[in-house]
Design an enzyme around this catalytic site. Structure first.
Site, PDB file in Angstrom:
ATOM      1  N   ASN A 139       0.801  -1.228   0.000  1.00  0.00           N
ATOM      2  CA  ASN A 139       0.000   0.000   0.000  1.00  0.00           C
ATOM      3  C   ASN A 139       0.831   1.275   0.000  1.00  0.00           C
ATOM      4  O   ASN A 139       0.446   2.282  -0.589  1.00  0.00           O
ATOM      5  CB  ASN A 139      -0.978   0.001   1.177  1.00  0.00           C
ATOM      6  CG  ASN A 139      -0.292  -0.078   2.516  1.00  0.00           C
ATOM      7  OD1 ASN A 139       0.802  -0.631   2.650  1.00  0.00           O
ATOM      8  ND2 ASN A 139      -0.918   0.473   3.529  1.00  0.00           N
ATOM      9  N   THR A 217      -2.062  -8.218  10.679  1.00  0.00           N
ATOM     10  CA  THR A 217      -1.815  -8.881  11.957  1.00  0.00           C
ATOM     11  C   THR A 217      -1.623 -10.386  11.762  1.00  0.00           C
ATOM     12  O   THR A 217      -0.746 -10.995  12.390  1.00  0.00           O
ATOM     13  CB  THR A 217      -2.978  -8.608  12.916  1.00  0.00           C
ATOM     14  OG1 THR A 217      -3.053  -7.194  13.164  1.00  0.00           O
ATOM     15  CG2 THR A 217      -2.807  -9.344  14.232  1.00  0.00           C
ATOM     16  N   GLU A 237       4.839  -3.858  12.545  1.00  0.00           N
ATOM     17  CA  GLU A 237       3.809  -2.821  12.397  1.00  0.00           C
ATOM     18  C   GLU A 237       2.660  -3.483  11.671  1.00  0.00           C
ATOM     19  O   GLU A 237       2.729  -3.751  10.469  1.00  0.00           O
ATOM     20  CB  GLU A 237       4.371  -1.620  11.635  1.00  0.00           C
ATOM     21  CG  GLU A 237       3.499  -0.375  11.736  1.00  0.00           C
ATOM     22  CD  GLU A 237       2.538  -0.247  10.583  1.00  0.00           C
ATOM     23  OE1 GLU A 237       1.338  -0.569  10.787  1.00  0.00           O
ATOM     24  OE2 GLU A 237       2.951   0.152   9.494  1.00  0.00           O
ATOM     25  N   CYS A 271      -2.790   1.771   6.688  1.00  0.00           N
ATOM     26  CA  CYS A 271      -2.939   1.153   8.005  1.00  0.00           C
ATOM     27  C   CYS A 271      -3.501   2.128   9.029  1.00  0.00           C
ATOM     28  O   CYS A 271      -4.259   1.739   9.914  1.00  0.00           O
ATOM     29  CB  CYS A 271      -1.602   0.583   8.479  1.00  0.00           C
ATOM     30  SG  CYS A 271      -0.244   1.764   8.488  1.00  0.00           S
ATOM     31  N   GLU A 450       9.011   2.382  14.715  1.00  0.00           N
ATOM     32  CA  GLU A 450       9.828   2.845  13.610  1.00  0.00           C
ATOM     33  C   GLU A 450       9.866   4.372  13.654  1.00  0.00           C
ATOM     34  O   GLU A 450       9.068   5.016  14.330  1.00  0.00           O
ATOM     35  CB  GLU A 450       9.260   2.363  12.274  1.00  0.00           C
ATOM     36  CG  GLU A 450       9.320   0.849  12.150  1.00  0.00           C
ATOM     37  CD  GLU A 450       8.961   0.340  10.779  1.00  0.00           C
ATOM     38  OE1 GLU A 450       9.841  -0.239  10.124  1.00  0.00           O
ATOM     39  OE2 GLU A 450       7.797   0.505  10.378  1.00  0.00           O
TER      40      GLU A 450
END
Length: 469
Positions: A139, A217, A237, A271, A450
């Site tokens: 994405n 996930t 993440e 996300c 991050e």
């Protein structure tokens, strides 16, 4: 076409706007990962021996090369991913910003010294881990590649990158530009391929010391399991179902525009997108009118066409899942589809994976739209009496990635920031994340962070030296 299982071992990259073939790349294998690890291990001594600021200079040059080639890279990104050209340009520029940021802090990578009268002196030296791995989603491939490449390389590591099979081209072109600025190919290697083959090999390889993964996930659990027993540093993440709360003192027009941008940016395939919207009851009618008006102006089409604000979904399977979810909403009666809810009609949309911006009002907390991560252009709206109910609803899922609260009250803003279970909470905005701040999730949304000044430390280890007189 399922290119991951293609017996010819070729990945076909498809333009999601029209179904055309825009390129092919060889599918990597576990053997390719092993060879890349060996090559990186041989090149590490020279790379890691450079002063951090010398590695930073090379990242700065890499950022400059990406900026110079931004138009070509953006067009390529739009062609393989589908997002509008303006969004692709922003992403490419964001990639350059991230690399520049890590170049700017490269001189801050230092150890510590502590005098001890009973021991003498103790020194803590920060050392690169060695060969690391990164698994990139489809994405935001350019930006997220930079999130992982910048801190790993400036810390003195080598990095093996696996892009998504649907969007490998931009990552490969970026790597080529980076190599041209003096960062060796052995230090940054991009290996396209399936998650089962290349992704699993990166996660399981005993000589890969750290893996940073961005994705769902469920896939994150697979990566975690594959890495189990290898002693890797893991940054995960993962998915999110980000709530947005609109209080009764919010700026209605700004909140409505923020909701539309936060949900339908990248066709809702982000996300940290707004995925659940909670509006105070006293302003619900006024807000819904403003939201409908904000969404009305979203032009759908090929991302390379002028004026397009929302391109297609990135894959047919992604759109099929959205169709299935919306059908279940219709059948259950849990919510009223006030806008969209279908594939747009017309010749321009027949070959692509388009879906209309969709608003579903009156959604209950038990709806799939509120419990699952809906990765597409669907915005469910629920009306709540006040702040207590809004925060309770915001925390009612297994996810905890991002959230936003729209209010003029400092007290409400502080309360939301403290009580909402999320790695990042925006006040009166949503979605954008500068490289200077840490980013990551809570609960099922992942572990580790991050970005920010401490990100290189996730790719380093500490060695303590005690010197006695």
């Amino acid at each position: 076409m399922d290119t991951e299982n293609d017996p010819r071992k070729i990945i076909e990259v498809i333009n999601p706007a029209d179904g055309s073939l825009i390129g092919t790349v060889p599918a990597g294998t576990a053997a390719d990962v092993g060879a890349a690890v060996d090559d990186a291990s041989g090149a590490l001594a020279k790379w890691s021996s450079l002063l951090p600021r010398e590695r930073g200079k090379k990242l700065f040059n890499a950022a400059a090369a990406i900026r110079k080639d931004k138009d070509r890279l953006a067009a390529l990104l739009t062609s393989e991913q589908g997002k509008p050209l303006a969004e692709s340009k922003n992403e490419i520029m964001g990639c350059a910003n991230v690399l520049e940021y890590y170049a700017s802090i490269s001189g801050s990578i230092t150890g510590e010294a502590l005098p001890r009268s009973d021991y003498g002196y103790s020194f803590t030296i920060k050392k690169p881990l060695g060969v690391c791995g990164a698994i990139i989603p489809w994405n935001m491939p350019a930006l997220i590649m930079a999130w992982k490449t910048g801190p790993a390389l400036v810390a003195g590591n080598a990095l093996i990158v696996k892009p998504a099979t649907s969007t490998p081209l931009t990552c490969m072109e970026m790597a080529s530009l980076i190599h041209g600025t003096g960062i060796p190919e052995e230090i940054l290697r991009v290996i396209p391929g399936s998650g089962d083959e290349v992704g699993n090999a990166i996660a399981a390889h005993p000589k890969i010391r750290a893996v940073s993964f961005t994705g769902s996930t469920e896939t994150g659990k697979i990566v975690e399991k594959a890495a189990c027993g290898t002693g890797k540093h893991l940054t995960l993440e993962l998915g999110g179902s980000d709530p947005m709360i609109v209080c009764d003192d919010a700026g209605i027009a700004a909140a409505a525009a923020g909701a539309a941008a936060g949900r339908f940016y990248n066709c809702g395939q982000t996300c940290t997108a707004v995925k659940r919207l909670y509006v105070f009851e006293s302003i619900a009618d006024e807000f819904m009118k403003a939201l409908e008006s904000a969404v009305t102006g979203i032009k759908i089409g090929n991302g390379l066409s002028p004026g397009v604000r929302m391109g297609p979904m990135s894959s047919s399977t992604g759109r099929e899942r959205i169709e299935e979810i919306i059908d279940s909403v219709r059948n259950s009666g849990d919510g009223e589809i006030t806008r969209g809810g279908r594939i747009p009609e017309g010749a321009d949309y027949e070959k692509g994976f388009f879906y209309e911006p969709t608003i579903v009002a009156g959604v209950s907390g038990e709806s799939r739209l509120m419990k699952e991560e809906v990765f597409g252009p669907v915005l469910p709206v629920s009306v709540v009496p006040g702040m207590n109910e809004a925060i309770e609803a915001a925390n009612s899922t297994r996810y905890g990635l991002g959230a936003s609260v729209w209010t003029k009250s400092i007290g409400r803003a502080v309360r939301a920031a403290e009580e909402i279970d999320a790695g990042i909470v925006w006040i009166n905005r949503h979605l954008k994340i500068p490289p200077e701040v840490p980013f990551g999730g809570e609960k099922a949304s992942g572990t580790g962070r991050e970005n920010g000044i401490y990100a290189p430390e996730r790719y380093m280890t500490e060695k303590t030296v005690i010197v006695s007189p």
